[in-house]
Enzyme design. Structure first.
Site, PDB file in Angstrom:
ATOM      1  N   HIS A   1      -4.021  -0.538  -5.884  1.00 19.41           N
ATOM      2  CA  HIS A   1      -5.498  -0.867  -6.260  1.00 19.41           C
ATOM      3  C   HIS A   1      -5.598   0.169  -8.256  1.00 19.41           C
ATOM      4  O   HIS A   1      -5.959  -1.207  -9.149  1.00 19.41           O
ATOM      5  CB  HIS A   1      -6.815   0.009  -6.065  1.00 19.41           C
ATOM      6  CG  HIS A   1      -6.797  -0.147  -4.657  1.00 19.41           C
ATOM      7  ND1 HIS A   1      -6.179   0.351  -3.438  1.00 19.41           N
ATOM      8  CD2 HIS A   1      -8.417  -0.547  -4.031  1.00 19.41           C
ATOM      9  CE1 HIS A   1      -7.570  -0.185  -2.748  1.00 19.41           C
ATOM     10  NE2 HIS A   1      -8.742  -0.824  -3.027  1.00 19.41           N
TER      11      HIS A   1
ATOM     12  N   CYS B   1      -0.440   3.797  -6.791  1.00 22.47           N
ATOM     13  CA  CYS B   1      -1.627   3.260  -5.780  1.00 22.47           C
ATOM     14  C   CYS B   1      -1.486   1.360  -6.215  1.00 22.47           C
ATOM     15  O   CYS B   1      -2.261   1.201  -6.702  1.00 22.47           O
ATOM     16  CB  CYS B   1      -2.906   3.474  -5.674  1.00 22.47           C
ATOM     17  SG  CYS B   1      -4.127   3.618  -5.104  1.00 22.47           S
TER      18      CYS B   1
ATOM     19  N   CYS C   1       0.606  -1.049   0.194  1.00 23.45           N
ATOM     20  CA  CYS C   1      -0.174  -0.416   0.240  1.00 23.45           C
ATOM     21  C   CYS C   1       1.154   1.534  -0.303  1.00 23.45           C
ATOM     22  O   CYS C   1       1.472   1.485   0.624  1.00 23.45           O
ATOM     23  CB  CYS C   1      -0.927  -0.113   1.035  1.00 23.45           C
ATOM     24  SG  CYS C   1      -1.660   1.490   1.856  1.00 23.45           S
ATOM     25  N   ASN C   2       0.295   2.090  -1.148  1.00 19.71           N
ATOM     26  CA  ASN C   2       1.450   3.540  -1.037  1.00 19.71           C
ATOM     27  C   ASN C   2       1.655   4.202   0.501  1.00 19.71           C
ATOM     28  O   ASN C   2       1.992   5.374   0.543  1.00 19.71           O
ATOM     29  CB  ASN C   2       1.369   3.691  -2.186  1.00 19.71           C
ATOM     30  CG  ASN C   2       1.945   2.934  -3.504  1.00 19.71           C
ATOM     31  OD1 ASN C   2       2.730   3.191  -3.911  1.00 19.71           O
ATOM     32  ND2 ASN C   2       1.114   1.791  -3.636  1.00 19.71           N
TER      33      ASN C   2
HETATM   34  N1  DGL Z   1      -4.216   0.692  -2.629  1.00 22.01           N
HETATM   35  C1  DGL Z   1      -3.619   1.866  -1.305  1.00 22.01           C
HETATM   36  C2  DGL Z   1      -2.555   2.334  -1.961  1.00 22.01           C
HETATM   37  O1  DGL Z   1      -1.492   2.210  -1.982  1.00 22.01           O
HETATM   38  C3  DGL Z   1      -4.661   2.799  -0.442  1.00 22.01           C
HETATM   39  C4  DGL Z   1      -5.852   2.722  -1.713  1.00 22.01           C
HETATM   40  C5  DGL Z   1      -6.705   3.499   0.006  1.00 22.01           C
HETATM   41  O2  DGL Z   1      -6.749   3.008   0.805  1.00 22.01           O
HETATM   42  O3  DGL Z   1      -7.394   4.735  -0.020  1.00 22.01           O
HETATM   43  O4  DGL Z   1      -2.052   3.697  -1.544  1.00 22.01           O
END
Ligand code: DGL
Length: 271
Positions: free
Chosen positions: A191, A189, A75-76
């Site tokens: 996602h 991110c 997670c970034n």
């Molecule tokens: N997947 C996550 C990232 O890399 C976080 C996304 C989120 O929870 O807003 O930041």
């Protein structure tokens, strides 16, 4: 039980880190993985740095308490706000911590031909300046355009319907990147690789999209080899899920994204 037979812990705010787990399951099939999706506290991307440090430290303590041989922050937003804290929690427990951000920055800096690099990330990651610092530290003259995309991870997490409204939202995020004439875009991110085709279409084929998966899987392998902790004595390890939110929706959306079964492998926990 030897350390090499312990699982690797991976965590994210939800299903996004599955894009990293996916590469790990392919590159390191003999390893066992425990993936924690903190979907009960999603999204991370609009939380303050302090809130993120609190969440990420709790999750890390939970994973370390379960006896993992390595911890991966997939997670970034959590890496940007709490990477240092988690690394020090890991080092107190003798467990190496692998994070996103640095590997993607290195890849982007090395492949960009025109020196114009874009970063698409959550507001928390953009505000932290994590990519800016990581790219600057590489020491190559780069022009960096960062765009915060507050709505994108929630759209993906819900289970994409990909209607015209989603396309308009994504087009809006791509516009400043197009104007900046970038040739490389960091998907900042975990996602976002799940909407890579949409981004690629809007930005054009010539823009290289940089994601964390391969780089993280390679970093895990290097670290395990260095520590003599690679699990090599079987063909396929196990993978399981811990979820702080609704298990059924995590399993449904996650199965589509991971393209491997999650059913029967996911358990609800409170952290
Ligand atoms: N997947 C996550 C990232 O890399 C976080 C996304 C989120 O929870 O807003 O930041």
């Amino acid at each position: 039980m030897t350390r090499s037979s312990l699982p690797i812990g991976v965590f994210d705010s939800g299903v996004g880190g599955l894009t990293v787990l996916h590469e790990c399951l392919i590159s390191l099939p003999a390893e066992d993985f425990i993936y924690l999706g903190d979907s009960g506290h999603f999204p991370y991307g609009t939380k303050t740095a302090e809130e993120l440090r609190d969440r990420a430290s709790r999750i890390a303590a939970e994973m370390l308490g379960r006896g993992v041989k390595m911890l991966v922050i997939a997670c970034n937003s959590a890496t940007a706000a709490a990477g240092d804290e988690i690394r020090s929690l890991g080092s107190d427990a003798g467990v190496p911590v692998v994070t996103v951000v640095g590997p993607e920055a290195e890849i982007a800096a090395s492949i960009s031909a025109n020196g114009r690099v874009g970063v698409l990330a959550t507001p928390a990651t953009v505000e932290s300046g994590a990519y800016h610092h990581a790219l600057e530290a590489i020491g190559k003259p780069l022009t960096v355009t960062e765009v915060a995309a507050p709505d994108l991870a929630p759209i993906i997490q819900e289970g994409p319907t990909f209607d015209e409204e989603v396309l308009d939202t994504v087009r809006g995020y791509c516009e400043p990147l197009r104007q900046a004439d970038i040739d490389t875009l960091i998907l900042g991110c975990t996602h976002y690789p799940l909407v890579a085709p949409m981004l690629q279409r809007m930005l054009g084929r010539d823009v290289s999209l940089v994601t964390a998966g391969h780089a993280i899987a390679a970093a895990i392998q290097r670290e395990l080899v260095g520590r003599g902790e690679l699990s090599e004595d079987r063909v396929e390890g196990d993978y399981r899920f811990l979820v702080t939110g609704d298990v059924d929706s995590f399993v449904e959306v996650g199965t589509r994204f991971l393209q491997l079964p999650l059913a029967g492998r996911a358990e609800r926990i409170d952290v």
